[in-house]
Write a protein that holds these residues in place. Structure first.
Motif, PDB file in Angstrom:
ATOM      1  N   ILE A  51       1.921   0.765 -15.423  1.00  0.00           N
ATOM      2  CA  ILE A  51       2.651   0.427 -14.427  1.00  0.00           C
ATOM      3  C   ILE A  51       1.960   0.138 -13.094  1.00  0.00           C
ATOM      4  O   ILE A  51       1.431   1.354 -12.641  1.00  0.00           O
ATOM      5  CB  ILE A  51       3.978   1.077 -13.986  1.00  0.00           C
ATOM      6  CG1 ILE A  51       4.825   1.133 -15.294  1.00  0.00           C
ATOM      7  CG2 ILE A  51       4.648   0.664 -12.842  1.00  0.00           C
ATOM      8  CD1 ILE A  51       6.368   2.093 -15.060  1.00  0.00           C
ATOM      9  N   VAL A  52       1.363  -0.799 -12.901  1.00  0.00           N
ATOM     10  CA  VAL A  52       0.550  -0.956 -11.698  1.00  0.00           C
ATOM     11  C   VAL A  52       1.433  -1.183 -10.266  1.00  0.00           C
ATOM     12  O   VAL A  52       2.295  -2.033 -10.121  1.00  0.00           O
ATOM     13  CB  VAL A  52      -0.341  -2.578 -11.819  1.00  0.00           C
ATOM     14  CG1 VAL A  52      -1.675  -2.523 -10.695  1.00  0.00           C
ATOM     15  CG2 VAL A  52      -1.006  -2.272 -13.254  1.00  0.00           C
ATOM     16  N   LEU A  53       0.957  -0.512  -9.382  1.00  0.00           N
ATOM     17  CA  LEU A  53       1.898  -0.092  -8.194  1.00  0.00           C
ATOM     18  C   LEU A  53       0.888  -0.477  -7.131  1.00  0.00           C
ATOM     19  O   LEU A  53      -0.373   0.147  -7.011  1.00  0.00           O
ATOM     20  CB  LEU A  53       2.552   1.055  -7.998  1.00  0.00           C
ATOM     21  CG  LEU A  53       3.642   1.456  -9.106  1.00  0.00           C
ATOM     22  CD1 LEU A  53       3.905   2.740  -9.170  1.00  0.00           C
ATOM     23  CD2 LEU A  53       4.675   0.512  -8.742  1.00  0.00           C
ATOM     24  N   ASP A  54       1.161  -1.337  -5.848  1.00  0.00           N
ATOM     25  CA  ASP A  54       0.358  -1.313  -4.694  1.00  0.00           C
ATOM     26  C   ASP A  54       0.563  -0.087  -4.082  1.00  0.00           C
ATOM     27  O   ASP A  54       1.905   0.393  -3.312  1.00  0.00           O
ATOM     28  CB  ASP A  54       1.004  -2.594  -4.045  1.00  0.00           C
ATOM     29  CG  ASP A  54       0.131  -2.724  -2.848  1.00  0.00           C
ATOM     30  OD1 ASP A  54      -0.566  -2.001  -2.192  1.00  0.00           O
ATOM     31  OD2 ASP A  54       0.128  -4.083  -2.151  1.00  0.00           O
ATOM     32  N   ALA A  55      -0.267   0.581  -3.680  1.00  0.00           N
ATOM     33  CA  ALA A  55      -0.370   2.046  -2.946  1.00  0.00           C
ATOM     34  C   ALA A  55       0.231   1.916  -1.533  1.00  0.00           C
ATOM     35  O   ALA A  55       0.563   2.663  -0.985  1.00  0.00           O
ATOM     36  CB  ALA A  55      -1.783   2.594  -2.883  1.00  0.00           C
ATOM     37  N   VAL A  62      -0.519   3.496 -12.134  1.00  0.00           N
ATOM     38  CA  VAL A  62      -1.862   3.155 -11.688  1.00  0.00           C
ATOM     39  C   VAL A  62      -1.576   2.740 -10.171  1.00  0.00           C
ATOM     40  O   VAL A  62      -0.951   1.621  -9.991  1.00  0.00           O
ATOM     41  CB  VAL A  62      -2.419   1.951 -12.496  1.00  0.00           C
ATOM     42  CG1 VAL A  62      -3.843   1.647 -11.980  1.00  0.00           C
ATOM     43  CG2 VAL A  62      -2.522   2.509 -13.986  1.00  0.00           C
ATOM     44  N   PHE A  63      -1.958   3.439  -9.045  1.00  0.00           N
ATOM     45  CA  PHE A  63      -1.855   2.869  -7.793  1.00  0.00           C
ATOM     46  C   PHE A  63      -3.010   2.331  -7.299  1.00  0.00           C
ATOM     47  O   PHE A  63      -4.105   2.954  -7.292  1.00  0.00           O
ATOM     48  CB  PHE A  63      -1.544   4.293  -6.862  1.00  0.00           C
ATOM     49  CG  PHE A  63      -0.079   4.715  -7.106  1.00  0.00           C
ATOM     50  CD1 PHE A  63       0.738   4.356  -6.091  1.00  0.00           C
ATOM     51  CD2 PHE A  63       0.255   5.588  -8.021  1.00  0.00           C
ATOM     52  CE1 PHE A  63       2.103   4.657  -6.235  1.00  0.00           C
ATOM     53  CE2 PHE A  63       1.549   5.918  -7.948  1.00  0.00           C
ATOM     54  CZ  PHE A  63       2.564   5.539  -7.089  1.00  0.00           C
ATOM     55  N   ASN A  64      -2.866   0.889  -7.149  1.00  0.00           N
ATOM     56  CA  ASN A  64      -3.963   0.047  -6.892  1.00  0.00           C
ATOM     57  C   ASN A  64      -3.960  -0.111  -5.281  1.00  0.00           C
ATOM     58  O   ASN A  64      -3.045   0.347  -4.512  1.00  0.00           O
ATOM     59  CB  ASN A  64      -3.881  -1.314  -7.456  1.00  0.00           C
ATOM     60  CG  ASN A  64      -5.184  -1.864  -7.349  1.00  0.00           C
ATOM     61  OD1 ASN A  64      -6.292  -1.500  -7.332  1.00  0.00           O
ATOM     62  ND2 ASN A  64      -4.961  -3.305  -7.605  1.00  0.00           N
ATOM     63  N   LYS A  65      -5.251  -0.465  -4.846  1.00  0.00           N
ATOM     64  CA  LYS A  65      -5.509  -0.848  -3.442  1.00  0.00           C
ATOM     65  C   LYS A  65      -5.301   0.616  -2.775  1.00  0.00           C
ATOM     66  O   LYS A  65      -4.937   0.646  -1.436  1.00  0.00           O
ATOM     67  CB  LYS A  65      -4.481  -1.859  -2.918  1.00  0.00           C
ATOM     68  CG  LYS A  65      -4.582  -3.092  -3.720  1.00  0.00           C
ATOM     69  CD  LYS A  65      -3.485  -4.264  -3.000  1.00  0.00           C
ATOM     70  CE  LYS A  65      -3.320  -5.368  -4.036  1.00  0.00           C
ATOM     71  NZ  LYS A  65      -2.370  -6.240  -3.446  1.00  0.00           N
ATOM     72  N   ILE A  66      -6.159   1.270  -3.381  1.00  0.00           N
ATOM     73  CA  ILE A  66      -6.326   3.025  -2.562  1.00  0.00           C
ATOM     74  C   ILE A  66      -7.121   2.957  -1.323  1.00  0.00           C
ATOM     75  O   ILE A  66      -6.901   3.674  -0.326  1.00  0.00           O
ATOM     76  CB  ILE A  66      -6.438   4.057  -3.346  1.00  0.00           C
ATOM     77  CG1 ILE A  66      -7.989   3.732  -3.998  1.00  0.00           C
ATOM     78  CG2 ILE A  66      -5.679   4.210  -4.293  1.00  0.00           C
ATOM     79  CD1 ILE A  66      -8.445   4.907  -4.669  1.00  0.00           C
ATOM     80  N   ASP A  67      -7.893   1.517  -1.072  1.00  0.00           N
ATOM     81  CA  ASP A  67      -8.748   1.626  -0.057  1.00  0.00           C
ATOM     82  C   ASP A  67      -8.090   1.414   1.301  1.00  0.00           C
ATOM     83  O   ASP A  67      -8.687   1.643   2.436  1.00  0.00           O
ATOM     84  CB  ASP A  67      -9.806   0.511  -0.388  1.00  0.00           C
ATOM     85  CG  ASP A  67      -9.200  -0.721  -0.793  1.00  0.00           C
ATOM     86  OD1 ASP A  67      -8.358  -1.027  -1.724  1.00  0.00           O
ATOM     87  OD2 ASP A  67      -9.167  -1.978  -0.162  1.00  0.00           O
ATOM     88  N   PRO A 117      -5.218   6.950  -9.140  1.00  0.00           N
ATOM     89  CA  PRO A 117      -5.405   6.237  -8.067  1.00  0.00           C
ATOM     90  C   PRO A 117      -6.591   5.183  -8.161  1.00  0.00           C
ATOM     91  O   PRO A 117      -7.481   5.708  -8.910  1.00  0.00           O
ATOM     92  CB  PRO A 117      -5.473   7.081  -6.914  1.00  0.00           C
ATOM     93  CG  PRO A 117      -5.923   8.219  -7.400  1.00  0.00           C
ATOM     94  CD  PRO A 117      -5.534   8.530  -8.867  1.00  0.00           C
ATOM     95  N   ILE A 118      -6.501   3.932  -7.914  1.00  0.00           N
ATOM     96  CA  ILE A 118      -7.704   3.017  -8.220  1.00  0.00           C
ATOM     97  C   ILE A 118      -7.659   2.028  -6.982  1.00  0.00           C
ATOM     98  O   ILE A 118      -6.856   1.911  -6.236  1.00  0.00           O
ATOM     99  CB  ILE A 118      -7.855   2.491  -9.752  1.00  0.00           C
ATOM    100  CG1 ILE A 118      -6.603   1.628  -9.717  1.00  0.00           C
ATOM    101  CG2 ILE A 118      -7.563   3.429 -10.778  1.00  0.00           C
ATOM    102  CD1 ILE A 118      -6.746   0.332 -10.721  1.00  0.00           C
ATOM    103  N   ASN A 126     -12.824   4.490  -9.373  1.00  0.00           N
ATOM    104  CA  ASN A 126     -11.923   5.322 -10.043  1.00  0.00           C
ATOM    105  C   ASN A 126     -11.853   4.651 -11.442  1.00  0.00           C
ATOM    106  O   ASN A 126     -10.681   5.268 -12.042  1.00  0.00           O
ATOM    107  CB  ASN A 126     -10.871   6.089  -9.317  1.00  0.00           C
ATOM    108  CG  ASN A 126     -10.456   7.419  -9.929  1.00  0.00           C
ATOM    109  OD1 ASN A 126     -11.301   8.218 -10.406  1.00  0.00           O
ATOM    110  ND2 ASN A 126      -9.074   7.935 -10.022  1.00  0.00           N
ATOM    111  N   ILE A 127     -12.354   3.853 -11.685  1.00  0.00           N
ATOM    112  CA  ILE A 127     -11.734   2.994 -13.225  1.00  0.00           C
ATOM    113  C   ILE A 127     -12.433   3.935 -14.340  1.00  0.00           C
ATOM    114  O   ILE A 127     -11.718   3.891 -15.406  1.00  0.00           O
ATOM    115  CB  ILE A 127     -13.014   1.862 -13.211  1.00  0.00           C
ATOM    116  CG1 ILE A 127     -12.572   0.938 -12.028  1.00  0.00           C
ATOM    117  CG2 ILE A 127     -12.512   1.070 -14.525  1.00  0.00           C
ATOM    118  CD1 ILE A 127     -10.932   0.241 -11.930  1.00  0.00           C
TER     119      ILE A 127
END
Length: 374
Positions: free
Chosen positions: A151-155, A251-256, A274-275, A282-283
């Motif tokens: 489950i890909v989520l926008d952080a 999977v929390f994407n856009k942690i930058d 977190p990725i 973190n891949i």
């Protein structure tokens, strides 16, 4: 027809919200939950529930299953699923700044520790997907065929998105990070409802609740044995018999775009990684988590008189150590009929090599040489 069913569902949900939850109301809540589950099944699969489901329900995307494991990327539009697919597999999936860039299922394959893992980039889903909004049924139908769901989520967006996606998957019969309840249900021709509790029930189950749920599903004679403490919803899942129990990783994407303090708050959540798929952060940890959650084990084959084949291991899925019989069945279903014995090198062997029978339990990176009957 579907509007009438939805109206009944709304009425039952409103009544459940009004009803206080205590021991005195367990029977009434059990009745409502059974009616609700049956109506939802009719809404998804058409009249008759699961028996006529494939007739009316939308089919998933036609993607041939390949590799050792299949993983689906599920999430709202524009959370970075396409970029993550490209980062993991190298497969080009169109990515843009607008929503609903991906309109169909894009497959890709990545290699990790010798395993070929198929990754599916599914179109973004929206609230109400389980009811068919935004091709949601096709997306979730395909997700049901996966060994694991990411489950890909926008952080940078609210955590309520996580709850919405979980509810959509639950409505479609996917049980997130759960195991099938240890309940035995045997239908009989006569004798009424037999009910046994091996473990004390504290989540609302009782003989009366079991009988009213069975009555709703037109089961008049059955033997029910509860070997663990379960809820009414889990008992309904056992009766329905068509639930998919799939491991899920958040999977929390856009942690930058987050601060260290915000990452520390997210770190308290279980089953999360977190990725940043754009920067490739973190891949490696994500791939290691996928490997562990799918319970993949590598077994190397060794032809007689030759060196082991380390380039193409046989991948087995097992929470416990698999046996040599399972290994043979993975290669070919008829191989076990001609099996005589096997020589095993590795951590599971007491000495190198060890002559073993079909019951011997293998461990990761064992080397196996099979010998047939003469």
């Amino acid at each position: 027809m579907s509007d009438d069913i939805q109206k009944k569902i709304d009425e039952i949900e409103a009544e459940m919200a009004r009803t206080q939850k205590n021991k005195a109301t367990n029977y009434h809540i059990g009745t409502l939950k059974a009616k609700l589950a049956k109506l939802r099944s009719e809404l998804l699969n058409g009249p008759g529930g699961k028996a006529s489901g494939t007739k009316n329900a939308e089919r998933g995307f036609d993607v041939t299953k390949s590799g050792d494991t299949r993983i689906g990327l599920v999430g709202f539009p524009s959370v970075g699923k396409s970029t993550l697919l490209t980062t993991l597999t190298g497969t080009r999936s169109e990515a843009a700044a607008y929503e609903f860039t991906t309109l169909t299922c894009i497959p890709g394959t990545m290699k990790y520790k010798g395993a070929r893992i198929q990754v599916l980039d599914l179109p973004g889903i929206i609230e109400g997907a389980a009811e068919g909004k935004g091709r949601g049924r096709q997306v979730i139908s395909t997700a049901r065929t996966c060994n694991m769901i990411l489950i890909v989520l926008d952080a940078g967006k609210p955590l309520t998105h996580k709850k919405i996606i979980e509810q959509e998957l639950f409505s479609f019969g996917i049980r997130v990070n759960q195991t099938p309840p240890n309940v035995k249900l045997i239908k009989k021709e006569n004798g009424g409802i037999g009910y046994q509790e091996i473990v004390k029930q504290t989540k609302g189950m009782s003989v009366d609740v079991a009988r009213v749920v069975c009555k709703e599903y037109k089961i008049s004679c059955a033997e029910i044995i509860l070997r663990e403490d379960i809820s009414v919803d889990q008992f309904i899942d056992v009766i329905e018999g068509n639930r998919a129990y799939i491991p899920v990783l958040y999977v929390f994407n856009k942690i930058d775009s987050l601060t260290i303090e915000e990452l520390d708050i997210l770190d308290q959540m279980p089953n999360y990684v977190p990725i940043s798929s754009q920067h490739g952060w973190n891949i490696e940890e994500l791939m290691e988590c996928i490997w562990d959650r799918c319970h993949m084990i590598r077994i190397y084959t060794k032809p007689k008189g030759q060196s082991p084949d380390y380039d193409d291991p046989v991948i087995l899925h097992s929470e416990k150590n698999p046996s040599i019989e399972q290994f043979c069945n993975r290669l070919h279903k008829d191989l076990i009929n001609d099996f005589s014995h096997a020589f095993v090198w590795g951590r599971s062997a007491k000495h190198q090599p060890q002559r073993c029978g079909r019951e011997h339990l293998l461990m990761d990176e064992d080397i196996v040489q099979l010998c047939k009957k003469v």
